[in-house]
Design a protein around this motif. Sequence first.
Motif, PDB file in Angstrom:
ATOM      1  N   GLU A  68       0.531  -5.001  -8.029  1.00 51.91           N
ATOM      2  CA  GLU A  68       1.202  -6.264  -7.776  1.00 51.91           C
ATOM      3  C   GLU A  68       1.943  -6.208  -6.432  1.00 51.91           C
ATOM      4  O   GLU A  68       2.476  -5.181  -6.047  1.00 51.91           O
ATOM      5  N   ASN A  69       1.934  -7.334  -5.724  1.00 52.08           N
ATOM      6  CA  ASN A  69       2.673  -7.492  -4.465  1.00 52.08           C
ATOM      7  C   ASN A  69       2.406  -6.361  -3.467  1.00 52.08           C
ATOM      8  O   ASN A  69       3.321  -5.654  -3.047  1.00 52.08           O
ATOM      9  N   GLU A  92      -1.281 -11.162  -4.602  1.00 49.34           N
ATOM     10  CA  GLU A  92      -0.457 -11.346  -3.410  1.00 49.34           C
ATOM     11  C   GLU A  92      -0.301 -12.834  -3.100  1.00 49.34           C
ATOM     12  O   GLU A  92      -1.282 -13.573  -3.066  1.00 49.34           O
ATOM     13  N   ARG A  93       0.938 -13.280  -2.866  1.00 47.44           N
ATOM     14  CA  ARG A  93       1.185 -14.699  -2.547  1.00 47.44           C
ATOM     15  C   ARG A  93       0.673 -15.068  -1.165  1.00 47.44           C
ATOM     16  O   ARG A  93       0.063 -16.116  -0.983  1.00 47.44           O
ATOM     17  N   TYR A  94       0.890 -14.215  -0.188  1.00 44.77           N
ATOM     18  CA  TYR A  94       0.489 -14.523   1.191  1.00 44.77           C
ATOM     19  C   TYR A  94      -0.555 -13.503   1.644  1.00 44.77           C
ATOM     20  O   TYR A  94      -0.262 -12.569   2.390  1.00 44.77           O
TER      21      TYR A  94
END
Length: 214
Positions: A68-69, A92-94
Amino acid sequence: MLLCPSMMCADYGRLQEEVKALDGAGIDIFHCDVMDGTFVPNMAMGIMDIKTIRTYTDKIIDCHLMIENPSNKVDWFMDAGADLIYIHPESERYVVKTLAHIKERSKLAGIAVNPDTSIESVEEMLNLCDYVMIMTVNPGFVGQKFIDFTKKKIEKLVKLKEIYGFKITINGACSPQVIKELSEMGCDGFVLGTSALFGKDKPYNELVKELRGL
């Protein structure tokens, strides 16, 4: 053909010897699966494993981050000696920002595409990818069966690599038969686990030679 042994399958009681034997056999990329027990329900490999492998080879080391992340941690693995980082878009968000950061550090950037992730959903990311790894099994475990419908995804990706210039690698149940078929389709590299390399009764140099001859 890029041959990439999955070091999760290596004998950790003699990791130095495993790395040297694989290097001497002529493999191309050492593939390191990193799992956090959250993104996938398993745990495998870490910073010290990467550092150890880096000590005994000058070949490319990739890190497949099933975590995660990953934006918070990619520097750890690049600092440990990884040359190529794969991240999962779902984790990942970005994603584009993280891929750009990897490339800004003069490393190779890649995404790993799960069986249930469409090519259409990741196409914009391909602008920043040096490698795209298609998961032909569900991530997180060894010894799974090849998911046949992923071949349709591979066909789409082969067309797109002519536009974006990335290399296609395959991860999951890469038997000699699968390697032969998918290399003829246009795939560039294969992660080698128990289907083609580890746990066999032949030395690595013989097995690598046979795979090169497919």
